[in-house]
Enzyme design. Structure first.
Site, short mmCIF file in Angstrom:
data_model
loop_
_atom_site.label_atom_id
_atom_site.label_comp_id
_atom_site.label_asym_id
_atom_site.label_seq_id
_atom_site.Cartn_x
_atom_site.Cartn_y
_atom_site.Cartn_z
N ASP A 59 0.77 -0.86 -0.04
CA ASP A 59 -0.27 -0.11 -0.32
C ASP A 59 0.65 1.12 -0.11
O ASP A 59 0.99 1.88 0.98
CB ASP A 59 -1.09 -0.05 1.15
CG ASP A 59 -2.09 1.30 1.65
OD1 ASP A 59 -2.06 1.80 0.16
OD2 ASP A 59 -2.35 1.35 2.81
N LEU A 60 0.84 1.48 -1.51
CA LEU A 60 2.24 2.60 -0.97
C LEU A 60 1.75 3.85 -2.06
O LEU A 60 1.98 5.47 -1.83
CB LEU A 60 3.65 2.46 -2.23
CG LEU A 60 4.18 1.26 -1.55
CD1 LEU A 60 5.51 0.88 -2.30
CD2 LEU A 60 4.42 1.69 0.32
N LEU A 62 1.37 5.91 -5.17
CA LEU A 62 2.10 6.42 -6.41
C LEU A 62 0.95 6.81 -6.90
O LEU A 62 0.17 7.16 -6.59
CB LEU A 62 2.58 5.54 -6.74
CG LEU A 62 3.63 4.11 -6.40
CD1 LEU A 62 4.73 3.33 -7.73
CD2 LEU A 62 4.40 4.54 -5.24
N ASP A 64 2.71 10.54 -8.43
CA ASP A 64 3.75 11.19 -9.68
C ASP A 64 3.06 11.28 -11.25
O ASP A 64 2.44 10.79 -11.89
CB ASP A 64 4.72 10.51 -9.25
CG ASP A 64 6.02 11.39 -9.10
OD1 ASP A 64 6.08 12.60 -10.16
OD2 ASP A 64 6.85 11.44 -8.14
N ILE A 65 3.88 11.71 -11.88
CA ILE A 65 4.11 11.95 -13.49
C ILE A 65 4.36 10.56 -13.82
O ILE A 65 4.99 9.54 -13.35
CB ILE A 65 5.51 12.67 -13.87
CG1 ILE A 65 6.86 12.70 -14.01
CG2 ILE A 65 5.34 14.28 -13.49
CD1 ILE A 65 7.83 12.93 -14.45
N PRO A 66 3.82 9.96 -15.08
CA PRO A 66 3.41 9.06 -16.18
C PRO A 66 4.50 7.92 -15.13
O PRO A 66 4.20 7.32 -15.57
CB PRO A 66 2.61 9.63 -16.91
CG PRO A 66 1.88 10.41 -16.47
CD PRO A 66 2.53 11.07 -15.81
N ASN A 67 5.34 7.94 -15.83
CA ASN A 67 6.67 8.05 -16.40
C ASN A 67 7.61 7.31 -15.40
O ASN A 67 7.55 6.35 -15.48
CB ASN A 67 7.83 8.56 -17.34
CG ASN A 67 9.49 7.87 -17.20
OD1 ASN A 67 8.73 7.20 -18.08
ND2 ASN A 67 9.99 8.09 -17.27
N THR A 122 -10.57 7.00 3.38
CA THR A 122 -11.32 6.98 4.44
C THR A 122 -11.29 8.21 5.22
O THR A 122 -12.34 7.65 5.99
CB THR A 122 -11.70 5.23 5.06
OG1 THR A 122 -10.62 5.10 5.14
CG2 THR A 122 -12.02 4.59 3.59
N ARG A 184 -14.24 -0.80 11.11
CA ARG A 184 -14.31 -1.95 12.81
C ARG A 184 -15.47 -2.23 13.72
O ARG A 184 -16.57 -2.23 12.40
CB ARG A 184 -14.34 0.16 13.89
CG ARG A 184 -13.57 1.19 13.06
CD ARG A 184 -11.68 0.66 14.06
NE ARG A 184 -11.33 1.92 13.36
CZ ARG A 184 -10.16 1.61 12.50
NH1 ARG A 184 -10.42 0.84 11.97
NH2 ARG A 184 -9.24 3.06 13.19
N GLN A 193 -10.72 7.48 11.04
CA GLN A 193 -11.42 7.20 9.85
C GLN A 193 -12.76 8.23 10.13
O GLN A 193 -13.12 7.99 10.94
CB GLN A 193 -11.50 5.89 10.33
CG GLN A 193 -9.99 5.17 9.98
CD GLN A 193 -9.95 4.99 8.67
OE1 GLN A 193 -9.74 5.53 7.89
NE2 GLN A 193 -8.87 3.96 8.23
#
Length: 238
Positions: A59-60, A62, A64-67, A122, A184, A193
């Site tokens: 679960d990072l 991401l 950023d720009i597509p490349n 959430t 929960r 949350q």
């Protein structure tokens, strides 16, 4: 599709995560490795979890720009995780490049990780979304829009709250993953949350998979808590 809860390993070190997992010896779990654990410990974490035959949601989120996202996903695919994600707010082109990167980085004969797009966190309320992001439509409409864009880009599903899972199922299909954190128990606290539900509600509304953190990791008996959540999620308890 999977009917066991994904446990969020929200720990800063492998030692703490390993201590939590020790009582589960012999069980093959589905676990989530987030930024806190991965960025402070790196691929070592994934190696250790795979040795124990646990499935892994990396679960990072991401964004950023597509490349950059495409190249990052190419490298991350080599880790052999089962699921990974990006922020849908990065746009269709970025999400497409994420799919391409995962495909390019998956070892020959291997299975490409499931790719999810995060819609709205959430922890985000409608008021916060409108004030902080200047998105003036209702929150549910924003989430649904992101889900449709994720499907257009070739993602396998989205991360959303339980409250939007049914609408996303209706718009994007039963096979489009609706992975829902913010789970929960009825007698528990919501913590940070905002849009929460219990496992039984998630099952009834249409979640594909649920992510559960503190109700399990902070429980006095985490193993018992896990099996209780699993029973609620699978419909064996109420």
């Amino acid at each position: 599709m999977e009917k066991e809860p994904i446990i969020a390993l929200d720990f800063p070190t492998w030692e703490e995560a390993e201590q939590f997992l020790a009582p589960f010896e012999g069980e093959e779990l589905y676990v989530k490795v987030g930024m806190e654990l991965y960025l402070q410990n790196g691929p070592f974490i994934i190696e250790q979890l795979k040795k124990r035959n646990h499935r892994i949601f990396l679960d990072l989120k991401l964004h950023d720009i597509p490349n950059t996202v495409g190249q990052a996903m190419k490298g991350l695919a080599a880790l052999g995780v089962d699921m990974i994600n990006v922020h849908a707010a990065g746009g269709v082109d970025m999400m497409k490049r994420a799919v391409e990167g995962l495909q390019a980085g998956t070892k020959e004969g291997g299975k490409r990780p499931i790719l999810l797009a995060v819609t709205q966190l959430t922890s985000t309320s409608q008021e916060a979304m409108q004030a902080d992001q200047l998105i003036q439509v209702p929150l549910k409409e924003s989430v649904l829009h992101y889900a449709q864009k994720a499907k257009e880009a070739g993602c396998d599903g989205v991360v959303c709250s339980v409250l939007e899972a049914g609408a996303i199922r209706d718009a994007c299909g039963e096979d489009f993953y609706k992975v829902t954190p913010g789970i929960r128990l009825k007698d528990g606290q919501a913590d940070d949350q905002k849009r929460v539900a219990d496992p039984a509600e998630a099952r009834e509304i249409g979640s594909t998979m649920i992510v559960v953190g503190r109700p399990i990791t902070k429980a006095a008996d985490p193993v018992a808590a896990y099996h209780h959540v699993k029973a609620l999620w699978g419909g064996q308890a109420e």
